[in-house]
Write a protein that holds these residues in place. Structure first.
Motif, PDB file in Angstrom:
ATOM      1  N   ARG A 106      40.229  54.213  43.877  1.00  0.00           N
ATOM      2  CA  ARG A 106      38.800  53.914  44.054  1.00  0.00           C
ATOM      3  C   ARG A 106      38.461  52.514  43.547  1.00  0.00           C
ATOM      4  NH1 ARG A 106      35.384  58.870  41.954  1.00  0.00           N
ATOM      5  NH2 ARG A 106      35.946  60.251  43.638  1.00  0.00           N
ATOM      6  N   PHE A 107      39.107  52.187  42.420  1.00  0.00           N
ATOM      7  CA  PHE A 107      38.848  50.885  41.811  1.00  0.00           C
ATOM      8  C   PHE A 107      39.287  49.750  42.744  1.00  0.00           C
ATOM      9  CE2 PHE A 107      39.899  47.412  38.835  1.00  0.00           C
ATOM     10  CZ  PHE A 107      38.610  47.185  38.372  1.00  0.00           C
ATOM     11  N   VAL A 108      40.423  49.975  43.415  1.00  0.00           N
ATOM     12  CA  VAL A 108      40.930  48.957  44.341  1.00  0.00           C
ATOM     13  C   VAL A 108      39.946  48.769  45.502  1.00  0.00           C
ATOM     14  CG1 VAL A 108      42.776  48.378  45.968  1.00  0.00           C
ATOM     15  CG2 VAL A 108      43.325  49.388  43.742  1.00  0.00           C
ATOM     16  N   VAL A 109      39.451  49.903  46.014  1.00  0.00           N
ATOM     17  CA  VAL A 109      38.472  49.838  47.111  1.00  0.00           C
ATOM     18  C   VAL A 109      37.223  49.101  46.640  1.00  0.00           C
ATOM     19  CG1 VAL A 109      36.949  51.196  48.612  1.00  0.00           C
ATOM     20  CG2 VAL A 109      39.323  51.902  48.261  1.00  0.00           C
ATOM     21  N   LEU A 138      33.732  44.415  46.684  1.00  0.00           N
ATOM     22  CA  LEU A 138      33.057  43.394  45.896  1.00  0.00           C
ATOM     23  C   LEU A 138      33.467  42.001  46.393  1.00  0.00           C
ATOM     24  CD1 LEU A 138      31.191  43.109  43.414  1.00  0.00           C
ATOM     25  CD2 LEU A 138      33.251  42.677  42.071  1.00  0.00           C
ATOM     26  N   HIS A 139      34.751  41.851  46.609  1.00  0.00           N
ATOM     27  CA  HIS A 139      35.285  40.589  47.099  1.00  0.00           C
ATOM     28  C   HIS A 139      34.688  40.259  48.468  1.00  0.00           C
ATOM     29  CE1 HIS A 139      38.209  37.918  49.021  1.00  0.00           C
ATOM     30  NE2 HIS A 139      38.376  37.433  47.822  1.00  0.00           N
ATOM     31  N   ALA A 140      34.634  41.278  49.359  1.00  0.00           N
ATOM     32  CA  ALA A 140      34.121  41.078  50.710  1.00  0.00           C
ATOM     33  C   ALA A 140      32.660  40.639  50.668  1.00  0.00           C
ATOM     34  CB  ALA A 140      34.273  42.362  51.527  1.00  0.00           C
ATOM     35  N   ILE A 141      31.899  41.238  49.743  1.00  0.00           N
ATOM     36  CA  ILE A 141      30.473  40.902  49.661  1.00  0.00           C
ATOM     37  C   ILE A 141      30.283  39.506  49.076  1.00  0.00           C
ATOM     38  CG2 ILE A 141      28.299  41.489  48.520  1.00  0.00           C
ATOM     39  CD1 ILE A 141      29.260  44.473  48.764  1.00  0.00           C
ATOM     40  N   LEU A 142      31.013  39.225  48.006  1.00  0.00           N
ATOM     41  CA  LEU A 142      30.822  37.947  47.324  1.00  0.00           C
ATOM     42  C   LEU A 142      31.289  36.750  48.141  1.00  0.00           C
ATOM     43  CD1 LEU A 142      31.734  38.734  43.623  1.00  0.00           C
ATOM     44  CD2 LEU A 142      29.485  38.379  44.621  1.00  0.00           C
TER      45      LEU A 142
END
Ligand code: HEC
Length: 110
Positions: free
Chosen positions: A2-5, A10-14
């Protein structure tokens, strides 16, 4: 897992690209500036058009919307601070006016 997802999202949004580019936004605004589109009078790229031809006392005349691709930033801004006879009054923010100026004076637009 879950943490990886979560990290991935987060990366995709930022780091996502802007939804549309500045040029795409400016072009859309030019055609649909909360009122009649600039393109209908000034042409697709701001090159100016003949709005109407008519006769006045037997003389052939033309009503033109000027080329605004070489208009100075000052003149461009002034056009929105005053009322005109043909051009409608728009109530645009400074940022929107700046976007329209960017669109018509941009080389990419040529
Ligand atoms: C109904 C036709 C019409 C529409 C729509 C219109 N214009 Fe105009 N515009 C004119 C005419 C005619 C003039 C020149 C006479 C005047 O100033 O009224 C003009 C003048 C201008 C000028 C001043 C040019 C100069 O050299 O002083 C600018 C800048 C301009 N328009 C930008 C726009 C933008 C940007 C839009 C869209 C938000 C727009 N116009 C929509 C007809 C139109």
């Amino acid at each position: 897992m879950r943490f990886v997802v979560f990290l991935f999202l987060l990366h995709a949004i930022l780091f996502a690209e802007d939804f549309i580019t500045k040029m795409e936004y400016a072009k859309m605004l030019y055609a649909n500036p909360r009122g009649i589109g600039c393109n209908l009078c000034h042409g697709q790229k701001g090159e100016g058009t003949v709005i109407a031809k008519y006769k006045d006392k037997g003389k052939q005349k033309e009503l033109r919307a000027p080329d605004i691709t070489k208009t100075s930033r000052e003149k461009f801004q002034q056009a929105f601070a005053s009322t005109h006879t043909v051009m409608p009054r728009y109530f645009l923010t400074n940022n929107e006016i700046e976007m329209l100026y960017f669109y018509v004076t941009s080389e990419v637009n040529k």
